[in-house]
Design a protein around this motif. Structure first.
Motif, mmCIF file in Angstrom:
data_model
loop_
_atom_site.group_PDB
_atom_site.id
_atom_site.type_symbol
_atom_site.label_atom_id
_atom_site.label_comp_id
_atom_site.label_asym_id
_atom_site.label_seq_id
_atom_site.Cartn_x
_atom_site.Cartn_y
_atom_site.Cartn_z
ATOM 1 N N GLN A 55 -6.433 -2.868 -0.219
ATOM 2 C CA GLN A 55 -5.603 -2.002 -1.058
ATOM 3 C C GLN A 55 -5.181 -0.781 -0.261
ATOM 4 N N ILE A 56 -3.894 -0.484 -0.329
ATOM 5 C CA ILE A 56 -3.328 0.625 0.441
ATOM 6 C C ILE A 56 -3.751 1.961 -0.167
ATOM 7 N N THR A 57 -4.201 2.855 0.699
ATOM 8 C CA THR A 57 -4.574 4.213 0.289
ATOM 9 C C THR A 57 -3.564 5.195 0.866
ATOM 10 N N ASP A 58 -3.785 6.479 0.609
ATOM 11 C CA ASP A 58 -2.893 7.517 1.150
ATOM 12 C C ASP A 58 -2.791 7.445 2.675
ATOM 13 N N ASN A 59 -3.870 7.032 3.322
ATOM 14 C CA ASN A 59 -3.874 6.999 4.778
ATOM 15 C C ASN A 59 -3.015 5.893 5.368
ATOM 16 N N GLU A 60 -2.639 4.911 4.554
ATOM 17 C CA GLU A 60 -1.758 3.850 5.040
ATOM 18 C C GLU A 60 -0.370 3.894 4.405
ATOM 19 N N ALA A 61 -0.237 4.555 3.267
ATOM 20 C CA ALA A 61 1.038 4.594 2.543
ATOM 21 C C ALA A 61 2.120 5.266 3.381
ATOM 22 N N MET A 95 2.915 -16.034 9.244
ATOM 23 C CA MET A 95 2.068 -16.029 8.058
ATOM 24 C C MET A 95 2.794 -15.446 6.849
ATOM 25 N N LEU A 96 3.663 -14.459 7.093
ATOM 26 C CA LEU A 96 4.460 -13.896 6.002
ATOM 27 C C LEU A 96 5.433 -14.943 5.456
ATOM 28 N N ARG A 97 6.096 -15.660 6.346
ATOM 29 C CA ARG A 97 7.049 -16.693 5.915
ATOM 30 C C ARG A 97 6.362 -17.780 5.101
ATOM 31 N N LYS A 98 5.120 -18.136 5.488
ATOM 32 C CA LYS A 98 4.392 -19.211 4.815
ATOM 33 C C LYS A 98 3.601 -18.723 3.599
ATOM 34 N N LYS A 99 3.720 -17.422 3.294
ATOM 35 C CA LYS A 99 2.998 -16.780 2.181
ATOM 36 C C LYS A 99 1.486 -16.829 2.375
ATOM 37 N N ASN A 100 1.045 -16.920 3.632
ATOM 38 C CA ASN A 100 -0.378 -16.784 3.930
ATOM 39 C C ASN A 100 -0.771 -15.304 3.967
ATOM 40 N N ILE A 101 0.216 -14.447 4.031
ATOM 41 C CA ILE A 101 0.017 -13.002 3.865
ATOM 42 C C ILE A 101 1.008 -12.562 2.795
ATOM 43 N N LEU A 117 5.091 0.614 2.518
ATOM 44 C CA LEU A 117 3.893 0.514 1.690
ATOM 45 C C LEU A 117 3.702 1.747 0.817
ATOM 46 N N LYS A 118 3.184 1.506 -0.389
ATOM 47 C CA LYS A 118 2.891 2.581 -1.333
ATOM 48 C C LYS A 118 1.409 2.572 -1.686
ATOM 49 N N ASN A 119 0.914 3.726 -2.070
ATOM 50 C CA ASN A 119 -0.477 3.834 -2.496
ATOM 51 C C ASN A 119 -0.745 2.851 -3.637
ATOM 52 N N GLY A 120 -1.800 2.058 -3.503
ATOM 53 C CA GLY A 120 -2.150 1.090 -4.532
ATOM 54 C C GLY A 120 -1.646 -0.314 -4.283
ATOM 55 N N ASP A 121 -0.731 -0.481 -3.318
ATOM 56 C CA ASP A 121 -0.263 -1.833 -2.983
ATOM 57 C C ASP A 121 -1.440 -2.717 -2.589
ATOM 58 N N LYS A 122 -1.359 -4.003 -2.973
ATOM 59 C CA LYS A 122 -2.432 -4.953 -2.641
ATOM 60 C C LYS A 122 -1.919 -5.995 -1.660
ATOM 61 N N ILE A 123 -2.698 -6.193 -0.613
ATOM 62 C CA ILE A 123 -2.344 -7.144 0.432
ATOM 63 C C ILE A 123 -3.404 -8.234 0.470
#
Length: 330
Positions: A5-11, A34-40, A53-59
């Motif tokens: 989960q993205i925090t302020d330090n990554e947003a 991996m992005l194209r194959k939806k593995n990420i 990226l925004k705070n709270g985004d889930k990867i």
């Protein structure tokens, strides 16, 4: 599957830049595949990598444990522990009074720098975690020479680091220094020139005229008091180049006390024999913020002062310049 989960330090950064840090040993082609194959995925959806990226985004990473371990394996971020003189701290930034003898940033000597001490301090007080260091490294935004003391600004969060860096880049944050120089100066002055840096010797040359590969420099100074052979100066950097204050004032015939690289031998000998001074007497004593909004809005127009080192204060007192210093402290 692993989830982050993205925090302020990554947003605020691009998704692909984040992945490049998280999977530091993977080629870019791997995580784009991996992005194209939806593995990420980002927030459960297919992503291209250019999303901000925004705070709270889930990867989510749908990778085997072995694959993740192989591509995310990183050396432990360097850290060190010492007592830091913290002048100001909030959730985004720190202002630190750096002592003489401490590096601002790592160099070839491998001795701990303020960055390693900063990371150690933030780990100890819980402001950052080992997991967080995978994708964000707190850092300093302005550099002082090893033997120059005073205020160094550091970013604790990505937003804080970016906003501080922008202020220093745009020169809207004012940096004022105190130093003692040779000779008598009585008038305020703004001096200009060109600075050429010899990276092999780690020394700069000042010229009045433009020379090849030289950068323009501008320095403003204000005499606060003087004796028969020295002056206490307040200096403001208009530009901020390597060794600018030391070399620029020396080129004007007013070298700093204790400066072994650009100074004058007899002047230095006086301070060494009387006070055992072995470094330039230069202190970044004041940092003034411009009008601000956003993350750093609470610092709008504020001014921070860093107390002088004990040896500097002793010299001011013994040379009868202490009153000049206190009269002009603000």
């Amino acid at each position: 599957m692993k989830e982050f989960q993205i925090t302020d330090n990554e947003a605020g950064q691009r998704f692909d830049k984040y992945l490049a840090k998280l999977l530091g040993n993977a080629p870019k082609s791997f995580f784009y595949k991996m992005l194209r194959k939806k593995n990420i995925t980002l927030n459960g959806k297919k992503a291209s990598g250019n999303e901000k990226l925004k705070n709270g985004d889930k990867i989510k990473l749908f990778l085997s444990d072995d694959t993740f371990a192989k591509f995310s394996q990183q050396e432990q971020t360097a850290r060190a522990v010492t007592d830091l003189d913290i002048l100001y701290e909030d959730s985004d930034i720190l202002l630190i009074n750096k002592p003489v003898g401490m590096l601002s940033q790592p160099d070839d000597t491998k001795e701990p720098s303020l960055i390693e001490y900063l990371i150690g301090y933030l780990l100890n007080n819980g402001s950052i975690t080992e997991e967080g260091l995978r994708t964000f490294h707190p850092s300093v935004c302005n550099r002082l020479d090893k033997n120059t003391s005073g205020i160094v600004a550091a970013g604790k969060s990505l937003a804080g680091l970016q906003e501080l860096s922008s202020l220093f880049h745009d020169r809207t944050i004012h940096k004022d220094y105190l130093c003692i120089v040779k000779g008598i100066l009585t008038d305020n002055k703004q001096i200009r020139g060109y600075l050429y840096k010899d990276t092999k010797l780690n020394k700069v040359t000042i010229s009045k005229i433009k020379i090849k590969d030289a950068q323009p420099i501008e320095t403003r100074y204000e005499p606060l008091g003087h004796t028969s052979h020295m002056t206490l100066l307040r200096v403001r950097l208009i530009t901020g180049r390597t060794h600018q204050i030391r070399a620029h004032l020396a080129s004007e015939g007013h070298p700093l006390a204790g400066d072994m690289k650009y100074g004058q031998k007899e002047f230095n000998r006086y301070f060494h024999e009387k006070y055992h001074l072995n470094h330039q007497l230069l202190h970044a004593y004041r940092l003034t913020f411009p009008e601000l909004s956003g993350k750093l809005g609470t610092l709008s127009g504020k001014c921070f002062l860093a107390p002088l080192p004990k040896q500097f204060l002793t010299i001011l007192k013994e040379e009868h310049l202490e009153e000049s210093y206190y009269e002009n402290l603000e």
